[in-house]
Design a protein around this motif. Sequence first.
Motif, PDB file in Angstrom:
ATOM      1  N   TYR A 373      11.240   4.418 -14.606  1.00  0.00           N
ATOM      2  CA  TYR A 373      10.086   5.116 -14.045  1.00  0.00           C
ATOM      3  C   TYR A 373      10.096   6.571 -14.482  1.00  0.00           C
ATOM      4  CZ  TYR A 373      13.201   7.242 -10.573  1.00  0.00           C
ATOM      5  OH  TYR A 373      14.204   7.952  -9.971  1.00  0.00           O
ATOM      6  N   THR A 375       8.222  10.236 -12.953  1.00  0.00           N
ATOM      7  CA  THR A 375       7.393  10.924 -11.970  1.00  0.00           C
ATOM      8  C   THR A 375       7.057  12.313 -12.494  1.00  0.00           C
ATOM      9  OG1 THR A 375       8.475   9.738 -10.153  1.00  0.00           O
ATOM     10  CG2 THR A 375       7.225  11.712  -9.588  1.00  0.00           C
ATOM     11  N   LYS A 420       3.015  -0.326 -13.477  1.00  0.00           N
ATOM     12  CA  LYS A 420       2.115   0.138 -12.421  1.00  0.00           C
ATOM     13  C   LYS A 420       2.077   1.658 -12.427  1.00  0.00           C
ATOM     14  CE  LYS A 420       5.657  -0.070  -8.765  1.00  0.00           C
ATOM     15  NZ  LYS A 420       5.978  -0.602  -7.416  1.00  0.00           N
ATOM     16  N   GLU A 422       1.243   4.928  -9.893  1.00  0.00           N
ATOM     17  CA  GLU A 422       1.083   5.367  -8.509  1.00  0.00           C
ATOM     18  C   GLU A 422       0.755   6.855  -8.474  1.00  0.00           C
ATOM     19  OE1 GLU A 422       4.287   3.033  -5.963  1.00  0.00           O
ATOM     20  OE2 GLU A 422       5.121   3.723  -7.874  1.00  0.00           O
ATOM     21  N   SER A 424       0.294  10.508  -5.670  1.00  0.00           N
ATOM     22  CA  SER A 424       0.702  11.111  -4.395  1.00  0.00           C
ATOM     23  C   SER A 424       0.179  12.538  -4.331  1.00  0.00           C
ATOM     24  CB  SER A 424       2.229  11.103  -4.281  1.00  0.00           C
ATOM     25  OG  SER A 424       2.656  11.823  -3.141  1.00  0.00           O
ATOM     26  N   PHE A 430       3.653   7.638  -1.976  1.00  0.00           N
ATOM     27  CA  PHE A 430       2.871   7.221  -3.138  1.00  0.00           C
ATOM     28  C   PHE A 430       2.004   6.013  -2.789  1.00  0.00           C
ATOM     29  CE2 PHE A 430       5.965   9.853  -5.191  1.00  0.00           C
ATOM     30  CZ  PHE A 430       5.364  10.289  -6.378  1.00  0.00           C
ATOM     31  N   PHE A 431       0.844   5.931  -3.432  1.00  0.00           N
ATOM     32  CA  PHE A 431      -0.019   4.770  -3.298  1.00  0.00           C
ATOM     33  C   PHE A 431      -0.354   4.262  -4.702  1.00  0.00           C
ATOM     34  CE2 PHE A 431      -2.523   8.630  -3.247  1.00  0.00           C
ATOM     35  CZ  PHE A 431      -3.534   8.380  -4.163  1.00  0.00           C
ATOM     36  N   THR A 432      -0.643   2.974  -4.809  1.00  0.00           N
ATOM     37  CA  THR A 432      -0.876   2.345  -6.109  1.00  0.00           C
ATOM     38  C   THR A 432      -2.287   2.645  -6.611  1.00  0.00           C
ATOM     39  OG1 THR A 432       0.671   0.560  -5.607  1.00  0.00           O
ATOM     40  CG2 THR A 432      -0.920   0.170  -7.374  1.00  0.00           C
ATOM     41  N   ASP A 435      -2.271  -1.548 -10.848  1.00  0.00           N
ATOM     42  CA  ASP A 435      -1.195  -2.533 -10.773  1.00  0.00           C
ATOM     43  C   ASP A 435      -1.354  -3.551 -11.893  1.00  0.00           C
ATOM     44  OD1 ASP A 435       0.711  -4.439 -10.217  1.00  0.00           O
ATOM     45  OD2 ASP A 435       0.243  -4.579  -8.080  1.00  0.00           O
ATOM     46  N   CYS A 455      -5.099  13.679  -6.828  1.00  0.00           N
ATOM     47  CA  CYS A 455      -3.658  13.699  -6.557  1.00  0.00           C
ATOM     48  C   CYS A 455      -3.026  14.931  -7.184  1.00  0.00           C
ATOM     49  CB  CYS A 455      -2.998  12.434  -7.101  1.00  0.00           C
ATOM     50  SG  CYS A 455      -3.106  12.278  -8.893  1.00  0.00           S
TER      51      CYS A 455
END
Length: 516
Positions: A373, A375, A420, A422, A424, A430-432, A435, A455
């Motif tokens: 991942y 971020t 995916k 996400e 925030s 975090f929200f998707t 997907d 975001c």
Amino acid sequence: MKLKRLAIIALSLAGCIAASAQRYCNPLPMEVGNGGNAGGDCSVFQEGDKWYMACTGGGIWVSEDFLNWEFHQVEVEGGIPVAPDIAKFNGKFYMTGNTEQVRVADNPLGPYKILGNFHNTGTVADGWNRGFDCKIYVDDDNQPYLFWPGYGISGIFGVRLDPNDLTRFAEKPTHLISFNPMHTWEHYGDANEYSNVGWIEGPWVIKRNGIYYLEYSASGTQWKSYAQGYYTAPNPLGPYSYAPNNPLTRNTEGLVTGTGHGSIVKGPDGEWWQFYTIVFSTPTGGRRIGMDRITFDDEGFMSCKITDTPQRAPLAPVRKDAHASIPVTINKMADIAALKDFSSEREGFYGSYGIDNYSGTIWRPQPDDAQPYMTLDLSPATRFDVVEHFSIDGLRILFSSSRRAPGAPAAASLPVYKYKLEASQDGKTFFTVLDKTGNTVPRDTIYEDFEPVNCRFIRLTITDWPKSSPLGIIDFTVFGYPDGWDGPEVASPAFANSNLPTDHEYQAATGGNAAW
């Protein structure tokens, strides 16, 4: 948080564009199939209400809208040649390319059988060495012609073909154009630094308003300076005049570089479109496909603006209220960005390489990283900066899938990637947004549109990939636009005495918000 920003978010979500079937982004997300990978030298033609694309790499792709290209494995006797071209003549489809042979089929998807070798070609001095980038063009009067390059700086040649036998030259070839050292963009080298060396290739011919346009490529497909130019003439075999606004397609910066060898065709919107090869930097290498609009001025000269951000698709309506989406993730892995994070990296394949907007580097996570991942904090990262928020609406990922892992079988898996995205506001919850963990379509280039989401933070997670080769990400880009702000954590006199407009207010005041 500014209340004005909250109102803007609500307005944005209520009035946003339907993301699907609206935009395309280069490089194009072409499907990879057994026996086919869109590796450049693209020849696109229309038959009925569908468009067919043949590329170096094998296979044929079919589309009705220039957005969705479906891969078809095609049976071709002797195999699909490099730089294949397909032309329709008298109800049949003729395939040429880097070959002496002409193949023929009753259907654009084959099967193609060898018709024979070109003959009555004359000598090398006449212009024929062997088949290379051969292009059949059929004029309005149903007379077929063949165009081809003569290697190196020789230029482009053309000849009438015998309508009763498309393998037979009907006359001596005509030398149409040559390498011209006065045209700097034709020179070899990423900076066109060679003075008398070039490679002229990739002829393509269209006719518009009685004018014939002969498109060609230079300086060479190994260079990021690979580009296309054109000449015009009153007849298919000339005499041809150099267009004063050349080159037509050339770009050496960013991810869409080496924009050479392609084709021009009318699209589903009735407008002209340019397809082209995209050459990545070494050592990553590799080639992809791009497309952009062609425009003509009052004198009939062509122009094509190369793009690497989301653009209006051929059948999408023009929206004056649409936002211009730009990359919002480039180089946001800098040391000063304290809130960035990634799961792992290999020596020489650093996480920062995945967002550097450069095709010559790759991020490779560690082999035991089961779900890599990354971020990113999209906002400035110091306590003294205004906190910027963005509305994001597009995702592009360029995967590197050319190398097999040690011990992997030679028949590598198709490149099916699962992932995916996400988002925030605080970097904690975090929200998707997108997907694709159930994706089944093999592609090494990804582009996805989605409804705008406001975001500050975004996170990409790769959940699965072909284990026949190590995971590599050439580039990961999120697109969007500035959409609101908060005050800095540490107040400053300059901020306390200011009244910053929101990005929406700024764009409205400057007229800079119309993308389409």
